[in-house]
Design a protein around this motif. Sequence first.
Motif, PDB file in Angstrom:
ATOM      1  N   PHE A  34     -29.787 -20.607   8.211  1.00 30.00           N
ATOM      2  CA  PHE A  34     -29.807 -21.869   7.478  1.00 30.00           C
ATOM      3  C   PHE A  34     -29.866 -23.013   8.480  1.00 30.00           C
ATOM      4  N   THR A  54     -33.613 -21.155   5.815  1.00 26.46           N
ATOM      5  CA  THR A  54     -33.408 -21.888   4.571  1.00 26.46           C
ATOM      6  C   THR A  54     -32.989 -23.307   4.935  1.00 26.46           C
ATOM      7  N   SER A  56     -32.377 -27.673   3.867  1.00 23.54           N
ATOM      8  CA  SER A  56     -31.690 -28.484   2.860  1.00 23.54           C
ATOM      9  C   SER A  56     -32.655 -29.509   2.268  1.00 23.54           C
ATOM     10  N   TRP A  82     -25.390 -25.715   0.187  1.00 20.46           N
ATOM     11  CA  TRP A  82     -25.820 -24.316   0.245  1.00 20.46           C
ATOM     12  C   TRP A  82     -24.821 -23.408  -0.463  1.00 20.46           C
ATOM     13  N   VAL A 101     -20.021 -26.411   6.277  1.00 16.71           N
ATOM     14  CA  VAL A 101     -20.415 -25.652   5.090  1.00 16.71           C
ATOM     15  C   VAL A 101     -19.170 -25.209   4.315  1.00 16.71           C
TER      16      VAL A 101
END
Length: 408
Positions: A34, A54, A56, A82, A101
């Motif tokens: 990510f 991945t 944002s 996420w 996160v």
Amino acid sequence: MKKIALIHEWLTTYAGSERVVEQMLLQYPESDLFAVANILSAEDQKFLRGKEPTTSFIQKLPFLKKFLRHYLPLMPMAVEQWDLSAYDVILSSNHAVAKGVICGPDQLHISYVHTPIRYAWEFQAQYLRESKLTWGVRSLLTRMILHYMRLWDNVSSTRVDAFVANSQFIANRIQKCYGRQAEVIYPPVDVDAFAPSYKKEDYYIAASRLVPYKRVDLIVEAFRLMPERKLLVVGDGPMYKTLKANCPANVELMGYLPHERMSQLMQGAKAFVFAAEEDFGITSVEAQACATPVIAYGRGGSLETVVEGVTGCFFEEQIPQSVADAVATFENHQDHFDLKATRQHAEGFRPERFREELANFVDSQWAQFVVNRRRRPQQTFSKTTPGSLNLPVDNASNLVNLAGVSAQ
């Protein structure tokens, strides 16, 4: 088998933190990656080994390549969006927001910290000064944003189960900013990309991005005081034109050079001169891999990567005369520096060592995390007398009795 998510800030270049991510991916090839944003070219993404990150909502904002850093105030919210609920272990590579996160109580979060946000903490004054934001409305707005980032950075540190620092210097900074202990695992350095050379020529070298905090201007001014000594400066950046306009005759600005050419120049140099207060200092280790001693500012990560009197020496103040004095000291004791020991010292920072130490730490933390999770007490209730503040009781009927109602 543990399911792992790797979290990185943003993918814009292949530098120190990206090399850490590369080794994390090698160690955990089945993990998912990510990143807040990814603007790497297809060529530059080779180190991801086909892993598609991945991103944002920042990825979809306009003029991303030009204004990525301007979107920093939005990044805390971005990493919090996420859904990481499918993962057992969260491994973040953090120098700004990655550690923020959101994880659950049954997920282990280990954060490898390159540095707490430097421009929000003790480097705020320097950042404002270099950005010409010391007064005015823009200055006030910037200070408010940095204040917000500092508060969020501190709060989000509580979301981390275990910290890893890239040096003892950064471990001390983590303790100061977050009040947390950190394991030290030095970052990987590709020493095999730099062959040693024990035949030196009559010049010194500095290699760095030409940005203010690297203090290459200080090195140039020091060599202005030593016109009989030659300095080569490898690197490009915002300060190139300024340095070029006022460069002494004994200093040559080489600009950006491909790796092969820079490696050759590093191999032939009498010493590598380094004036920044770095978190770790990968380039200093690369110089030592070339069997080239280092003359460095005696603060920060350099104290952990350079062995004084063996692989290099230090100067105490970030002023030209202090650098010049250190160069003179180096030349007076040049025969004392062990070039083979310098290369051998660099060998200790190999990527294999990083992967092994990281894997051992993750495994030990996960094992302890599982044990602690099993030991977590289930919510039980024990008998108590009416009116007591000791509310827990051992079954549902006693809860009803506490309220003064019979369970019969």
